[in-house]
Design a protein around this motif. Structure first.
Motif, short mmCIF file in Angstrom:
data_model
loop_
_atom_site.label_atom_id
_atom_site.label_comp_id
_atom_site.label_asym_id
_atom_site.label_seq_id
_atom_site.Cartn_x
_atom_site.Cartn_y
_atom_site.Cartn_z
N THR A 26 0.84 -1.22 0.00
CA THR A 26 0.00 0.00 0.00
C THR A 26 0.86 1.25 0.00
O THR A 26 0.54 2.24 -0.66
N VAL A 27 1.97 1.19 0.73
CA VAL A 27 2.84 2.37 0.75
C VAL A 27 3.35 2.68 -0.68
O VAL A 27 3.54 3.84 -1.04
N ILE A 28 3.49 1.64 -1.49
CA ILE A 28 3.94 1.83 -2.87
C ILE A 28 2.79 2.39 -3.73
O ILE A 28 2.94 3.39 -4.43
N ILE A 125 2.56 2.64 11.03
CA ILE A 125 1.30 1.90 11.05
C ILE A 125 0.13 2.88 11.07
O ILE A 125 0.29 4.06 11.38
N GLY A 126 -1.04 2.39 10.74
CA GLY A 126 -2.26 3.16 10.96
C GLY A 126 -2.59 3.13 12.44
O GLY A 126 -2.02 2.33 13.20
N GLY A 127 -3.48 4.00 12.90
CA GLY A 127 -3.81 4.03 14.32
C GLY A 127 -5.13 4.73 14.56
O GLY A 127 -6.01 4.71 13.69
N SER A 139 -7.64 2.56 12.65
CA SER A 139 -7.14 1.64 11.62
C SER A 139 -7.25 0.18 12.04
O SER A 139 -6.99 -0.18 13.19
N ALA A 140 -7.60 -0.65 11.07
CA ALA A 140 -7.62 -2.10 11.29
C ALA A 140 -6.22 -2.65 11.56
O ALA A 140 -6.07 -3.80 11.99
N ASP A 141 -5.19 -1.83 11.32
CA ASP A 141 -3.82 -2.26 11.67
C ASP A 141 -3.73 -2.61 13.15
O ASP A 141 -3.01 -3.55 13.53
#
Ligand code: PSU
Ligand code: MN
Length: 303
Positions: A26-28, A125-127, A139-141
């Motif tokens: 996703t970062v890409i 990470i998401g948060g 975030s689901a992370d």
């Protein structure tokens, strides 16, 4: 039903018990602009190899969950055309529909664990998002970290998030947050958020020892190894705060919601910092790839 597809080099490394490092896509596809994203994806893979481990960039290719994207697929993901952003809940839908999808931290962890990969390097990470009390945007992370035993090497969470709330949530979810050469939670673009951590390690061997013990006694959750971004390219916290406030205001004004929020904020901040946030982002991603390779190698050495 498609099985996991492995890149031959990744399969060989896993079968031989050698160190492997997972990387997200996703970062890409959605986190960095073209062509920096493609260059970065290749550089992270090269750094993992230079550190003595095998890189496995993870994504979904025409409905096939893939462990180790080949060069052509990486290039395709980097142009972003028809590549969805997939979190954990989206995996089944995208696989059944035969779609292309870039995996977030949550979805990458899920596939890495199925593939037998324990170490994963990413940026942030998401948060818990600011204003989550009203929006419920968490975030689901975080949920994935609570239930999937993968060691995630990152520079903390971006300060577009509510960092104190994110740390509280990680504690609630049973996820250790271990500083790598630091006692405070890094703030992604900035070296420190000032928020104190409860654990610190100073070498790959120490990190590997904590992970081994957590894997045995931690009840199946993941762990964060948080690495401060390289000081040369990091941005001062006060400047980041201003950039973020402006980006958040613009997101609210345009009614940006759901999965679009994180990519929109990242792009807006990059534009308004004249590309300096992008430089910082790329530097910390590369740094995390190096650290993750060293920890993965240390883990194999003491396995
Ligand atoms: N942090 C970054 N760049 C990114 C992301 C996070 O610096 O591109 C991506 C990661 O894939 C992360 C996702 O898992 O954003 C979180 O998205 P959301 O907030 O929608 O869960
Ligand atoms: Mn969200």
């Amino acid at each position: 039903m498609p099985e996991l597809r492995f890149d031959p080099a990744v399969r060989a490394a896993l079968e031989a018990g050698r160190a492997v490092v997972a990387l997200e896509s996703t970062v890409i596809a959605h986190g960095l602009p073209h062509p920096h994203n493609l260059e970065l994806a290749r550089e992270m893979e090269a750094l993992v190899r230079a550190g003595g481990a095998t890189p496995a960039t993870i994504g979904v290719v025409a409905g096939q969950p893939t462990i180790g994207l080949d060069a052509a697929t990486l290039a395709r993901f980097a142009t972003g055309a028809e590549v969805r952003k997939l979190s954990r809940r989206d995996l089944g839908v995208a696989i059944a529909a035969g779609q292309h999808g870039a995996t977030t931290v949550a979805a990458t962890m899920a596939l890495a664990q199925l593939a037998g990969i324990e170490v994963f390097a990413t940026g942030g990470i998401g948060g818990v998002h600011r204003g989550a009390r009203d929006s419920w945007d968490v975030s689901a992370d975080l949920t994935e970290l609570s239930r999937t035993p993968v060691l995630v090497v990152c520079a903390g969470a971006k300060s577009i998030l509510d960092l104190p709330a994110t740390l509280e949530m990680l504690e609630t979810l049973g996820v250790p947050v271990v500083g790598y050469g630091t006692e405070t939670f890094p703030a992604f673009y900035s070296v420190s958020s000032g928020l104190r951590l409860s654990a610190r390690v100073d070498s790959p061997d120490e990190a590997a020892a904590v992970w081994r013990a957590h894997r045995r006694y931690g009840g199946g959750s993941g762990m964060l190894l948080v690495v401060p971004p390289p000081a040369e390219s990091a941005l001062p916290q006060a400047e980041v705060a201003m950039l973020i406030d402006a980006a958040l205001a613009e997101a609210a004004q345009r009614g940006i919601q759901g999965a679009q929020v994180t990519p929109f904020l990242l792009a807006t901040i990059a534009e308004r910092s004249g590309g300096r946030s992008l430089t910082a982002n790329i530097a910390l991603l590369k740094n995390n790839a190096r650290v993750a390779a060293a920890v993965a190698v240390a883990l194999r050495a003491g396995a």
